[in-house]
Design an enzyme around this catalytic site. Structure first.
Site, PDB file in Angstrom:
ATOM      1  N   HIS A   1      30.474  51.964  32.601  1.00 53.14           N
ATOM      2  CA  HIS A   1      30.820  50.594  32.219  1.00 53.14           C
ATOM      3  C   HIS A   1      30.921  49.695  33.443  1.00 53.14           C
ATOM      4  CE1 HIS A   1      32.814  53.464  29.329  1.00 53.14           C
ATOM      5  NE2 HIS A   1      31.863  52.898  28.607  1.00 53.14           N
TER       6      HIS A   1
ATOM      7  N   LYS B   1      40.446  38.965  37.847  1.00 48.39           N
ATOM      8  CA  LYS B   1      40.831  38.368  36.561  1.00 48.39           C
ATOM      9  C   LYS B   1      42.267  37.853  36.613  1.00 48.39           C
ATOM     10  CE  LYS B   1      41.281  39.830  31.723  1.00 48.39           C
ATOM     11  NZ  LYS B   1      42.523  40.579  31.610  1.00 48.39           N
TER      12      LYS B   1
END
Length: 989
Positions: free
Chosen positions: A175, A630
Site C-alpha cells: 500500500h 497529514k
C-alpha cells in the site's frame, strides 16, 4: 483550429529529432491515434482527437486558455456515458504509453552512462562533498563515484571500512497498491520490449522496423480491448503475488549484476579495496505481514506468504541448478576433481540410491553433473515438503506428526537450511578453482543464495500499538492486578513490564478463552516462533509498532514475545527486534526521550541484537512520513524527522549503540516520496554510516523494478547515495542560525496547515465533496480498508494514502506544499534580508535544497483552474460560500508559495533548471485536462443519482434494473478516470 500534425509542428521548440524521448513520443502518439481510429466510431474518434488537439493548444500557450478550456468542457458534457468511458480509457492508455516510453528512455540513458568510460575529465570539477554536493541533481554510477572519491584522496581504508559495514534494506509494501492490473503490466512489458527493439533501428532493415511497428500496434489494440479495472478486490495473497513478480522477473538476476558493477568500479579506481559482502543490499516485505488496520492479514496468511516466498526461490534455484548441470560437463578424463567433492558424492550415493541408479551410468565420468543431480533432488524434496507445510498451516509440524502419511518424505534428506545448499555449491566452486577453472554461473548462483536465501525477503510484522496494550489490559484484568493496567501512569507501567520481563514465571495462563482480538494478537507471536523454527530467524525478525508513543509500547511487545518463547532469558537474547514507528510530529519530538528511557534499562540493551566486527548492539527505528505530514504539513513533518534523526543518532552514540533508521517513505511527495538519490544525500550527516532501511511502496514498484536496467539504476542510485552521504563530513546540519530558521519556518507552516486542515470545520466536507475520495474507496485495488476504523468518517480515521490520493486526483496536491508559502512570507516580513540566507541555504544545504526541489516539482503539477472546476461543479449549493472561502485560502497560499520558491531559486519558471522534467510535467499537465473534466462530469452524474429518492417510488421494475445498471456504469466510468489521472500524475497516494 489547427490539426494535430500542425500543432505538433507548432511545438518544434519543445521537440528535438535527436532526442529519443521526443522521437518515440511522436511514434507512440501516431500509434495511439491510429488504434483509436480503428477501434472507435469515426465521429467519436474525431472528438477524442479534438480533445487531444485542444490539450496541445493549452501546452503551447503559457496559461490555460479559457476558450480552449470551455471547448473541452463542452465536448465532455456532450458525450454520452459510453463515449465518456471510451474517452477515459483513451487518455488513460495515452499516459500509460508515455510512462512506458519515459521508463525506456531512462533505462537507455543509464546504459549509455557506461559507454562514456573515457569521459572522466568532465567529472574532475564535481566535488561530491561540501557545497558542491547540494548542486548535484543527477545520480552517479559506481564508476563515477569511486573516481571522484579517488580524486578527493579518500583513503582506501576508509572506503573499505564503510563497504564492509554497509547494510541497505529495501522493504516492499502493498500500500498504496499499484492501480494497474497485473494483466496490463504484462502488456506494458511487451510494449516496452518492442520499443527497445525499435530504438536500435540503425541495425534493423526497413522490413524489420515495419514488422516491429505492426507488432506494437497489435499489442496496443489487444490492450485497448482488455479491461483496465480489477474485477474483484484483491486478496492479500494476490498482493503477495504481485510484489513477488518483481523478484522473479527482475531482481533475482539484477542483484549479481549490481555486485559485478561495484567490483568493476572498484578494480578501476580502488583495486586494493575489498568488496562488500554479498548481502550488503537485501530485501524485506510487508506484503502478507503488515496487519496494521488490515484484518485480512491473519497469522495463517503470513505463514502462507512465507511458504509462497520459499516456493518461488526453490523454483528459481531448481531452474538455475538444472542449467548448471547442462553447463558443467567437465569429464574426469580431462580434469582433476577435489577429494572433498568425491567424498560428498559417495555420501550422496548412500543417501540417494535411486538417483545414483538413474544417473550414475550417464554421468559416471562427469562428477559435477552427478553432484548437481543430487542437489536437484534435495531441492525437489525441499519444495515438496514446503508445499505440504503451506497446506497444513502454521499450527502443524511435519516432524511432530508421526501419523502423517507423507512422513516418509520428511525422513528423506531435504535441505534443512539454506546453509546446506550453500555448502554444496561451495564444494563445486572450490573444486573448479582447485583445478584452475572458474564458472560465472556458479558464482552468480552463490551470490543469489547469499542475498535471497530460501526466504527471498524478510517479513516485517507490523501492528498498531493499542492492539498490544489492549491485549495486556485484558490479560491483567483476568489476573486481577491490584491496579488496572490502563490506569497505571507510564512510570508504573514500565516498572511492572520490566519486572514481568525479568521473571521466569509464565504470565499468560493456558486454556483461557480470550476475545477474538487478543487471541489473534497472541497467535501472531506464536506464529512468528513457528516461522523461525521452520525457516530460521532470517524470515521474520523485526516487529514494527505503528503509532508508538511511549517506552511501554515497546516493552509490551517484548513481554508478549517472552511469553511465546521468543526471548531466551538464560542467555538474555531476543529472537525479535522491536522497532518503534514514530509517526506524528509530537511523537517524533518525543522519540529521543522514549528511546533514552529504554536505553537506560540494562535488560533492554542486552536484548538488542549484536552486529558487525565490533559486535555492538543495534537499534532499528522507523520514522513515519505519511501521518506526520497529514498531521502537521509537509515542512513541519520533514523538519521534525530531520531533527529526530540527529537527536536519535547522538543518543545512540552516547549509549554505544548502533542505529539503523527505517524511512517509511511513500511514492508521493506528501508521503515522503521523491527522487531517492537527493533524499538520501539530504539525510543529516553522520546518521547513516552505511546503514539504511527504506520502504518501496506498491505504487512505485513498476516504475523502479519493471525493467532490468531500471532496477539496476534504482539500486545503484540508492547505494551510491548511501556511500556518498556516509563519507561526507557535512557540518551544515549543525549551523545554529540555519536550524533556528528552519524551526521557525516549520512551526509557522504547521500553524497555517492545521488552521485549514484540522481547525476549519468545513474542510472535511470540502474534501469529501470536491475530490473523488469516496469513489477511490470503491477501487478494487487493495485488501486494506481506506480507513483505520470501520464506519468512521472523521479525518483522523482516514489513512494518509487516500488523503493524498484524493488531493492529487483533483489537482490540488495540497499535502505536499500547503503552509510553505506562509512560513517563508512571515519570515521575510520580519526580516527582508533573510531572502539572501534562504538562497544560501538552497545553494549549500542538501536538506533545504531537497525541500524546495520537492515543493517546486509539486507546485508544477498543481492546476487551480481544474481544481476550481471540481469545486464549482461538485460542491453542494448549501456549501458554496464556505467552499469558496476554502478555495480562496488554498489559491492564495499556492500563489504565495510559488512566487517565493521562484525568488529563492532565482528562476522565472518552475522547473526551469530541469528541462526533461519540465517538458514531461508540462506534457502531462495539459494532456490530463480532459480527464479531469471527464471525471467531474461522471462524478456529478453518479452523485446526482445517488442523492435521488429510492427509484421504486417512481419507476417500474424494468426501469429500476436499467437505472441500477446506469449507476454501475457511471461508477465504472469514474473509476476509469481515476486510473487515467493516476497514470498521468504517475502516482496514487
Amino acid at each position: 483550429m489547427e490539426s494535430m500534425k500542425q500543432l505538433k509542428n507548432h511545438n518544434v521548440d519543445l521537440i528535438s529529432n535527436n532526442d529519443p524521448l521526443d522521437k518515440n513520443r511522436l511514434l507512440i502518439e501516431d500509434l495511439w491515434e491510429s488504434v483509436l481510429r480503428e477501434e472507435c466510431p469515426n465521429d467519436q474518434a474525431n472528438r477524442l482527437m479534438k480533445l487531444k488537439e485542444l490539450s496541445y493548444c493549452n501546452q503551447v500557450e503559457e496559461d490555460i486558455s479559457r476558450t480552449f478550456k470551455n471547448e473541452i468542457v463542452d465536448i465532455v458534457n456532450s458525450m454520452d456515458l459510453a463515449e465518456s468511458i471510451s474517452a477515459a480509457r483513451a487518455f488513460s492508455l495515452y499516459f500509460q504509453l508515455v510512462n512506458i516510453l519515459e521508463q525506456r528512455v531512462e533505462e537507455d540513458r543509464y546504459i549509455q552512462s557506461f559507454t562514456n568510460k573515457n569521459n572522466q575529465k568532465s567529472h574532475d570539477n564535481l566535488d561530491p562533498f561540501a557545497p558542491a554536493l547540494a548542486r548535484q541533481n543527477a545520480p552517479v554510477t559506481f564508476r563515477e563515484l569511486f573516481y571522484r572519491l579517488r580524486k578527493l584522496n579518500v583513503p582506501p581504508g576508509k572506503l573499505e571500512e564503510l563497504l564492509q559495514e554497509m547494510d541497505i534494506r529495501l522493504v516492499f509494501t502493498a500500500h498504496p497498491t499499484e492501480i494497474v492490473r497485473h494483466t496490463i503490466r504484462h502488456k506494458q512489458t511487451r510494449v516496452a520490449n518492442l520499443l527497445q527493439k525499435i530504438q536500435v533501428e540503425k541495425f534493423l532493415t526497413v522490413e524489420d522496423i515495419k514488422s516491429l511497428k505492426i507488432q506494437l500496434k497489435e499489442e496496443i489494440r489487444l490492450w485497448w480491448r482488455t479491461d483496465e479495472l480489477h474485477q474483484f478486490k484483491p486478496s492479500v495473497i494476490d498482493e503477495v503475488d504481485y510484489a513477488l513478480h518483481y523478484f522473479q522477473q527482475v531482481l533475482f538476476n539484477a542483484m549479481p549484476q549490481l555486485r559485478g558493477r561495484i567490483s568493476s568500479a572498484l578494480t578501476e579506481n580502488y583495486p586494493d579495496v575489498q568488496m562488500p559482502t554479498e548481502s550488503f543490499c537485501t530485501f524485506g516485505s510487508w506484503v502478507g505481514s503488515d496487519r496494521d488496520g488490515n484484518p485480512s492479514v491473519t497469522p495463517e496468511i503470513t505463514w502462507r506468504t512465507a511458504c509462497y516466498q520459499r516456493k518461488l526461490m526453490l523454483e528459481r534455484y531448481i531452474s538455475a541448478t538444472s542449467n548448471l548441470r547442462d553447463q558443467l560437463s567437465v569429464s574426469m578424463q580431462w580434469s582433476q576433481v577435489s577429494s572433498s567433492l568425491l567424498e560428498s558424492l559417495e555420501t550422496d550415493r548412500v543417501q540417494f540410491p535411486e538417483i545414483y541408479e538413474a544417473r550414475a551410468t550417464r554421468y559416471r565420468s562427469e562428477p559435477y553433473r552427478l553432484k548437481l543431480s543430487y542437489i536437484l533432488e534435495k531441492l525437489r524434496l525441499t519444495k515438496e515438503r514446503n508445499n505440504l507445510l503451506a497446506e497444513a498451516g502454521w499450527k502443524f509440524s511435519l516432524e511432530r506428526e508421526s501419523d502423517n502419511k507423507n512422513i516418509e518424505l520428511v525422513e528423506k534428506l531435504h535441505y534443512r537450511s539454506v546453509d546446506e545448499f550453500t555448502y554444496d555449491l561451495e564444494l563445486i566452486k572450490n573444486s573448479l578453482n582447485s583445478t584452475d577453472l572458474t564458472c560465472e554461473a556458479v558464482s552468480k548462483l552463490l551470490t543469489q543464495v547469499h542475498i535471497f536465501g530460501f526466504s527471498l525477503a524478510s517479513l516485517d510484522i507490523r501492528q498498531e500499538s493499542t492492539r498490544h496494550s489492549d491485549a495486556i489490559q485484558e490479560l491483567t484484568n483476568y489476573l486481577e492486578l491490584p491496579k488496572k493496567y490502563d490506569q497505571m501512569p507510564e512510570i508504573e507501567r514500565i516498572e511492572w513490564l520490566k519486572d514481568e520481563l525479568n521473571t521466569k514465571r509464565p504470565l499468560i495462563p493456558a486454556e483461557v478463552s480470550w476475545t477474538k482480538s487478543t487471541e489473534e494478537t497472541f497467535s501472531v507471536f506464536k506464529m512468528v516462533k513457528r516461522l523461525q523454527e521452520e525457516f530460521g530467524s532470517r524470515i521474520c525478525h523485526s516487529y514494527v509498532i505503528s503509532m508508538s508513543h511511549s517506552a511501554s509500547d515497546l516493552l509490551e511487545v517484548l513481554l508478549l514475545a517472552k511469553e511465546m518463547g521468543l526471548i531466551d532469558q538464560s542467555s538474555q537474547k531476543s529472537k525479535l527486534l522491536v522497532v518503534p514507528l514514530f509517526e506524528t510530529v509530537e511523537d517524533l519530538k518525543r522519540a529521543p526521550e522514549v528511546m533514552e528511557q529504554l536505553f537506560q534499562l540494562d535488560f533492554y540493551r542486552s536484548l538488542l541484537p549484536k552486529v558487525g566486527e565490533r559486535f555492538k548492539p543495534i537499534q532499528e527505528l522507523m520514522l513515519g512520513y505519511s501521518d506526520s505530514n497529514k498531521d502537521s504539513g509537509f515542512l513541519s513533518s520533514n523538519w521534525e524527522i530531520h531533527r529526530a534523526q540527529i537527536a536519535l543518532q547522538n543518543l545512540s552514540s552516547k549509549n554505544n549503540i548502533l542505529l539503523r533508521l527505517f524511512h517509511g517513505r511513500g511514492g508521493s511527495v506528501g508521503r515522503g516520496g521523491g527522487p531517492a538519490y537527493q533524499a538520501i544525500l539530504a539525510q543529516p550527516s553522520g546518521t547513516l554510516k552505511g546503514r539504511i532501511k527504506i520502504t518501496e511502496q506498491g505504487e512505485v514498484l513498476a516504475s523502479k523494478y519493471s525493467l532490468p536496467e531500471l532496477a539496476l539504476y534504482n539500486l545503484e542510485t540508492v547505494t551510491t547515495a548511501v556511500i556518498q552521504n556516509s563519507l561526507v563530513i557535512n557540518r551544515l546540519d549543525a549551523t545554529p542560525e540555519w536550524n533556528d530558521l528552519m524551526t521557525r519556518l516549520a512551526e509557522t507552516s504547521r500553524i497555517q496547515y492545521r488552521k485549514l486542515v484540522h481547525e476549519n470545520p468545513n474542510l472535511l466536507t470540502f474534501f469529501q465533496e470536491v475530490t473523488p475520495i469516496e469513489e477511490i474507496s470503491k477501487l478494487q485495488i487493495s485488501s486494506r480498508p481506506a480507513r483505520r476504523k470501520k464506519g468512521a468518517k472523521d479525518l483522523s480515521s482516514l489513512r494518509a494514502i487516500p488523503w493524498v490520493f484524493g488531493w492529487t486526483q483533483s489537482r490540488f496536491l495540497l499535502p505536499s506544499w500547503f503552509g510553505v508559502g506562509t512560513a517563508l512570507s512571515v519570515e521575510l516580513k520580519s526580516d527582508p534580508e533573510q531572502i539572501e540566507l534562504l538562497r544560501v541555504l538552497h545553494q549549500r544545504w542538501p536538506f533545504f535544497r531537497m525541500l524546495i526541489s520537492k515543493v517546486e516539482m509539486t507546485l508544477s503539477k498543481v492546476d487551480l483552474e481544474v481544481a476550481k472546476y471540481y469545486v464549482d461543479t461538485l460542491g453542494s449549493k448549501e456549501n458554496a460560500k464556505s467552499f469558496g472561502d476554502i478555495f480562496d485560502v488554498i489559491s492564495k497560499e499556492y500563489n504565495l508559495t510559488k512566487s517565493l520558491v521562484l525568488e529563492i531559486t532565482g528562476k522565472n519558471k518552475l522547473l526551469e533548471s530541469d528541462r526533461d522534467l519540465r517538458l514531461s510535467v508540462n506534457l502531462r499537465n495539459k494532456t490530463i485536462i480532459p480527464l479531469g473534466f471527464l471525471q467531474v462530469s461522471l462524478l456529478r452524474r453518479l452523485r446526482d443519482q445517488t442523492r435521488q429518492p429510492p427509484i421504486s417510488e417512481f419507476l417500474n421494475e424494468r426501469n429500476e434494473s436499467e437505472r441500477a445498471y446506469s449507476r454501475s456504469e457511471l461508477l465504472r466510468g469514474a473509476l476509469l478516470t481515476i486510473n487515467g489521472i493516476a497514470a498521468g500524475m504517475r502516482n496514487t497516494g
